[in-house]
Enzyme design. Structure first.
Site, PDB file in Angstrom:
ATOM      1  N   CYS A 129      19.917  32.534  64.548  1.00 27.29           N
ATOM      2  CA  CYS A 129      21.349  32.685  64.301  1.00 27.29           C
ATOM      3  C   CYS A 129      21.494  33.732  63.208  1.00 27.29           C
ATOM      4  O   CYS A 129      20.923  33.582  62.114  1.00 27.29           O
ATOM      5  CB  CYS A 129      21.907  31.345  63.829  1.00 27.29           C
ATOM      6  SG  CYS A 129      23.621  31.399  63.288  1.00 27.29           S
ATOM      7  N   ASP A 176      20.151  27.101  65.904  1.00 30.52           N
ATOM      8  CA  ASP A 176      21.362  27.934  65.946  1.00 30.52           C
ATOM      9  C   ASP A 176      22.571  27.038  65.715  1.00 30.52           C
ATOM     10  O   ASP A 176      22.492  25.808  65.863  1.00 30.52           O
ATOM     11  CB  ASP A 176      21.491  28.638  67.302  1.00 30.52           C
ATOM     12  CG  ASP A 176      22.737  29.538  67.370  1.00 30.52           C
ATOM     13  OD1 ASP A 176      22.880  30.420  66.495  1.00 30.52           O
ATOM     14  OD2 ASP A 176      23.571  29.352  68.267  1.00 30.52           O
ATOM     15  N   HIS A 230      24.854  34.812  70.398  1.00 29.07           N
ATOM     16  CA  HIS A 230      25.739  34.426  71.513  1.00 29.07           C
ATOM     17  C   HIS A 230      26.081  35.606  72.428  1.00 29.07           C
ATOM     18  O   HIS A 230      26.465  35.412  73.577  1.00 29.07           O
ATOM     19  CB  HIS A 230      27.068  33.877  70.981  1.00 29.07           C
ATOM     20  CG  HIS A 230      27.016  32.476  70.480  1.00 29.07           C
ATOM     21  ND1 HIS A 230      26.302  32.104  69.379  1.00 29.07           N
ATOM     22  CD2 HIS A 230      27.602  31.347  70.947  1.00 29.07           C
ATOM     23  CE1 HIS A 230      26.462  30.807  69.177  1.00 29.07           C
ATOM     24  NE2 HIS A 230      27.240  30.324  70.113  1.00 29.07           N
ATOM     25  N   GLU A 245      31.512  29.851  73.489  1.00 24.61           N
ATOM     26  CA  GLU A 245      31.331  28.393  73.322  1.00 24.61           C
ATOM     27  C   GLU A 245      32.338  27.607  74.174  1.00 24.61           C
ATOM     28  O   GLU A 245      32.078  26.486  74.561  1.00 24.61           O
ATOM     29  CB  GLU A 245      31.479  27.988  71.845  1.00 24.61           C
ATOM     30  CG  GLU A 245      30.343  28.466  70.949  1.00 24.61           C
ATOM     31  CD  GLU A 245      29.154  27.512  70.876  1.00 24.61           C
ATOM     32  OE1 GLU A 245      29.335  26.288  70.894  1.00 24.61           O
ATOM     33  OE2 GLU A 245      28.014  28.017  70.804  1.00 24.61           O
TER      34      GLU A 245
HETATM   35  N1  DGL Z   1      25.010  32.712  67.121  1.00 34.14           N
HETATM   36  C1  DGL Z   1      25.270  32.897  65.754  1.00 34.14           C
HETATM   37  C2  DGL Z   1      24.884  34.267  65.258  1.00 34.14           C
HETATM   38  O1  DGL Z   1      23.968  34.813  65.746  1.00 34.14           O
HETATM   39  C3  DGL Z   1      26.584  32.541  65.181  1.00 34.14           C
HETATM   40  C4  DGL Z   1      27.635  31.994  65.963  1.00 34.14           C
HETATM   41  C5  DGL Z   1      28.616  31.251  65.107  1.00 34.14           C
HETATM   42  O2  DGL Z   1      29.569  31.848  64.618  1.00 34.14           O
HETATM   43  O3  DGL Z   1      28.381  30.059  64.955  1.00 34.14           O
HETATM   44  O4  DGL Z   1      25.469  34.788  64.351  1.00 34.14           O
END
Ligand code: DGL
Length: 273
Positions: free
Chosen positions: A73, A10, A194, A158
């Site tokens: 991700c 991720d 997230h 974050e």
């Molecule tokens: N956790 C990621 C997702 O599922 C992205 C987070 C980011 O913007 O880095 O899209």
């Protein structure tokens, strides 16, 4: 024989919400988690950049012995997965596999909506890619898909601000923007790994009749099914129940935050890409 953990990747911490469910369902395998925290968030970056970063991370995971890598991700799955699968994998090693999180979710999402109106909350990058409407259309052509980008949600998570009044403001704002698109929406997908960290505040701001879906369990079930259908990959995956964590940023920060996402203490190693 070299150990072959399953790679989970991720942009930062989000994929840990997926790894948590995968390891709960499939505890026998070895796993290696890579969070590209130094370059997170990916959600606001261009296609080229997300592709370049994701490919670098996948290559590193392959170098560690992985035969199977899960892009935990959505942004990477939306912007990089197809090119990696179609262009890079055949050149790197046709025996290796990279899977994403969008396909497993879109395959089943239609089962949750009674009205056939589904809302997607995601990063800018995922929304702009249009991956969800395109993929859902393939499995459920009758389902209407509404999308809302939530550009502040990943930074809030974050930066440890997800319990703050700022988080309340942005969560309420984006959920209202989604629900204002149609009163018929009865299912909302958290299409960013997230977002499960924000679940309490998301629930508070969503009408009770709306189903809220996170991806962790969905992806874990789909991976189990994939391994059962692909013995040529499954037999390569080592099974000592070992997990290692790696971050491109500070290990101290990673370990302090990661436990919240993963649900257990985490000890990471730094790597420079
Ligand atoms: N956790 C990621 C997702 O599922 C992205 C987070 C980011 O913007 O880095 O899209």
């Amino acid at each position: 024989m070299k150990q072959q953990p399953i790679g989970v990747f991720d942009s930062g911490y989000g994929g840990l919400t997926v790894l948590k469910e995968i390891t709960a369902r499939l505890p026998q395998y070895d796993y290696i988690y890579l969070g590209d925290n130094a370059r997170s968030p990916y959600g606001t970056r261009s296609f080229e950049t997300v592709y370049e970063y994701s490919l670098e991370c996948v290559k590193w995971l392959f170098e560690q012995g992985c035969s199977l890598v899960v892009l935990a991700c959505n942004t990477a799955s939306a912007k990089a997965l197809r090119t990696i699968q179609q262009n890079d994998l055949p050149k790197m090693d046709a025996g290796k596999r990279v899977l994403g999180v969008i396909r497993p979710t879109t395959e089943i999402i239609g089962q949750f909506s009674k009205t056939g109106n589904v809302g997607i909350l995601a990063t800018n990058g995922t929304v702009i890619s249009n991956s969800y409407p395109i993929e859902i259309e393939k499995f459920y052509p009758q389902v209407k898909v509404y999308q809302q980008a939530c550009p502040m949600w990943v930074p809030l998570v974050e930066n440890d601000e997800y319990h703050s009044p700022g988080a309340d403001y942005f969560i309420k704002k984006n959920i209202n923007e989604l629900l204002d698109q149609s009163v018929q929406i009865d299912t909302i997908l958290l299409a960013c790994t997230h977002y499960p960290l924000l679940i309490d505040k998301i629930r508070e701001n969503t009408p009770a009749h709306v189903t809220i879906l996170s991806q962790g369990e969905i992806v874990a079930t789909s991976l189990q099914d994939y391994l059962a259908r692909h013995p040529e990959i499954e037999t390569k995956c080592s099974k000592n129940s070992e997990i290692s964590f790696h971050t491109t940023d500070s290990t101290e920060d990673f370990d302090n935050h990661a436990a919240i996402f993963y649900g257990k203490p985490v000890k990471s190693t730094h790597l420079s890409l």
